[in-house]
Design a protein around this motif. Structure first.
Motif, PDB file in Angstrom:
ATOM      1  N   UNK A  33       0.845  -1.190   0.000  1.00  0.00           N
ATOM      2  CA  UNK A  33       0.000   0.000   0.000  1.00  0.00           C
ATOM      3  C   UNK A  33       0.881   1.241   0.000  1.00  0.00           C
ATOM      4  N   UNK A  34       0.322   2.408  -0.307  1.00  0.00           N
ATOM      5  CA  UNK A  34       1.136   3.638  -0.210  1.00  0.00           C
ATOM      6  C   UNK A  34       1.765   3.832   1.168  1.00  0.00           C
ATOM      7  N   UNK A  35       1.051   3.448   2.206  1.00  0.00           N
ATOM      8  CA  UNK A  35       1.621   3.571   3.544  1.00  0.00           C
ATOM      9  C   UNK A  35       2.826   2.648   3.701  1.00  0.00           C
ATOM     10  N   UNK A  40       8.618   1.829   4.339  1.00  0.00           N
ATOM     11  CA  UNK A  40       9.826   1.160   3.859  1.00  0.00           C
ATOM     12  C   UNK A  40      10.851   2.174   3.355  1.00  0.00           C
ATOM     13  N   UNK A  41      10.362   3.220   2.698  1.00  0.00           N
ATOM     14  CA  UNK A  41      11.286   4.253   2.228  1.00  0.00           C
ATOM     15  C   UNK A  41      11.961   4.975   3.379  1.00  0.00           C
ATOM     16  N   UNK A  89      16.581  -4.052   3.374  1.00  0.00           N
ATOM     17  CA  UNK A  89      15.355  -3.736   4.110  1.00  0.00           C
ATOM     18  C   UNK A  89      14.110  -3.814   3.230  1.00  0.00           C
ATOM     19  N   UNK A  90      14.287  -3.685   1.909  1.00  0.00           N
ATOM     20  CA  UNK A  90      13.127  -3.788   1.029  1.00  0.00           C
ATOM     21  C   UNK A  90      12.566  -5.206   0.993  1.00  0.00           C
ATOM     22  N   UNK A  91      13.338  -6.169   1.506  1.00  0.00           N
ATOM     23  CA  UNK A  91      12.873  -7.557   1.543  1.00  0.00           C
ATOM     24  C   UNK A  91      12.291  -7.946   2.891  1.00  0.00           C
TER      25      UNK A  91
END
Length: 421
Positions: A33-35, A40-41, A89-91
């Motif tokens: 989702x956008x959240x 994550x960003x 961290x994206x995983x």
């Protein structure tokens, strides 16, 4: 990564994936989702910011300022490791435990990867079973002395560094447990709301089914009465073909009017069944239900069909009888007369009504037990008339008795509550 796999345990999902997790198997893939992208960003930027801070401090010539004192080659390798850990961290949403296990050795020496490691640990504590999270937290605590020995802080002694490390990990774990508990509470409230909605839909469906059952019972009571009249007059015409023309005409008129009334009743019942009850459709208004005041009309129809009926009306303030009580009394008399026509043709039927406010309403239908078998074809029946009457009386809070009495007569008697005014 554009998607994450929903884990097997829906109660451990983040809030953005909770709804999908409850209804989806483990293999289903749900897009971020956008959240999720925002969180994550931010986590990635925090990890890179920490890498930049530690690299800048490693370049300081003052050992009192350097955060990661150690061999220069280790600092350079550590920066590369920190960047890779931040990118990993994206995983973390898809493989939090695997990522935590793969990066666990970095807790022995890496300063640049510390922020990424803590974010991964936070994710595991929030979204995975507590035994798994406890094992990883224990690993970080056990490796803390080795880390402090390899990366000593020149500004404080060994025990102080250990105390700060343990306290920081404890605060992180406490925060993760709070977030975990809050997510579980939200999921519990959401599940409770969904169950309440499902129960409300079930109650509506049950109400519809009860309404259809009531209509079916009314249809049995009404049509059984009408059709028994038809059968009686048709039987008379069959066995008296030499009857005078005026009698044949009267019998044919009764048959025609009874058939018309039966068709009208059936049309109204089918209309109600088709109309729906609560789906936004507007049902046709129902015909006013009969009450105690219509009992004389019911008796007149039976007399017109050739049934000998004696009525004893001992009701006090008949006009004040409650509508529901009067309707039940009417249906009881209707069923009694129908049964008498079916099973005791030619017998004298006695209908007795008695009672008043505060006493209750007593309804009794009595007829002699038939001797031998009636001539002609018996009127068919479903055998559920008395069952419906018993249910009606029970729902009204009354009592019902039926069967042969001491004198050998068949007796159908009911008592219905009639509150005092």
């Amino acid at each position: 990564m554009n998607s994450v796999a929903v884990p097997d345990h829906p109660w451990l999902l983040p809030g953005s994936l909770a709804a999908a997790g409850r209804a989806a198997p483990a293999a289903r893939v749900v897009r971020r989702t956008p959240r999720d992208w925002l969180v994550d960003g931010l986590a990635f930027l925090v990890a890179l910011g920490w890498v930049a801070l530690t690299w800048n401090d490693s370049l300081s010539a003052d050992p009192q300022v350097a955060l990661n004192a150690g061999p220069s080659w280790l600092n350079e390798v550590d920066v590369v490791i920190g960047v890779l850990a931040g990118a990993a961290l994206w995983l973390r949403r898809r493989w939090p435990v695997g990522l935590a296990v793969a990066t666990a050795p970095l807790a022995l020496f890496s300063v640049s990867a510390a922020a990424a490691l803590l974010i991964i640990l936070f994710t595991v504590v929030v979204h995975r079973p507590l035994p798994v999270a406890a094992a990883l937290v224990g690993w970080h605590l056990l490796t803390s002395p080795i880390y402090v020995a390899i990366r000593p802080d020149p500004t404080m002694p060994f025990w102080a560094s250990m105390a700060w490390t343990v306290m920081f990990i404890g605060v992180l774990v406490a925060w993760a447990l709070f977030v975990r508990a809050r997510r579980q509470l939200v999921l519990s409230l959401r599940d409770r709301a969904e169950r309440a909605e499902a129960e409300q839909q079930l109650r509506v469906a049950q109400a519809r089914q009860l309404e259809r059952t009531r209509i079916a019972r009314e249809m049995h009571d009404v049509l059984a009465h009408r059709i028994s009249l038809l059968s009686l007059h048709a039987g008379a015409l069959e066995f008296r073909p030499d009857a005078p023309a005026d009698e044949v005409g009267r019998a044919a008129g009764v048959i025609r009017s009874s058939a018309h009334a039966a068709l009208q009743d059936l049309r109204e019942v089918i209309g109600v069944l088709r109309a729906g009850t609560g789906d936004g459709e507007t049902a046709s208004p129902e015909r006013p239900q009969p009450t105690l005041a219509e009992v004389p009309t019911l008796v007149a129809e039976s007399r017109a069909a050739g049934v000998r009926v004696c009525v004893l009306d001992e009701v006090v303030d008949a006009a004040g009888v409650p509508v529901a009580v009067g309707r039940s009394a009417y249906r009881i008399v209707q069923e009694g007369l129908t049964n008498a026509r079916k099973h005791a043709p030619g017998a004298v039927v006695t209908v007795r009504l008695a009672g008043g406010p505060g006493i209750g309403l007593a309804v009794e239908i009595r007829n002699p037990w038939p001797v031998g078998e009636a001539a002609g074809v018996a009127i068919p029946g479903t055998g559920t008339g008395l069952v419906g009457v018993a249910e009606r009386v029970s729902l009204a809070g009354g009592r019902l008795e039926h069967g042969r009495d001491a004198g050998g007569d068949f007796r159908l008697a009911a008592w219905l509550p009639w509150p005092a005014a």
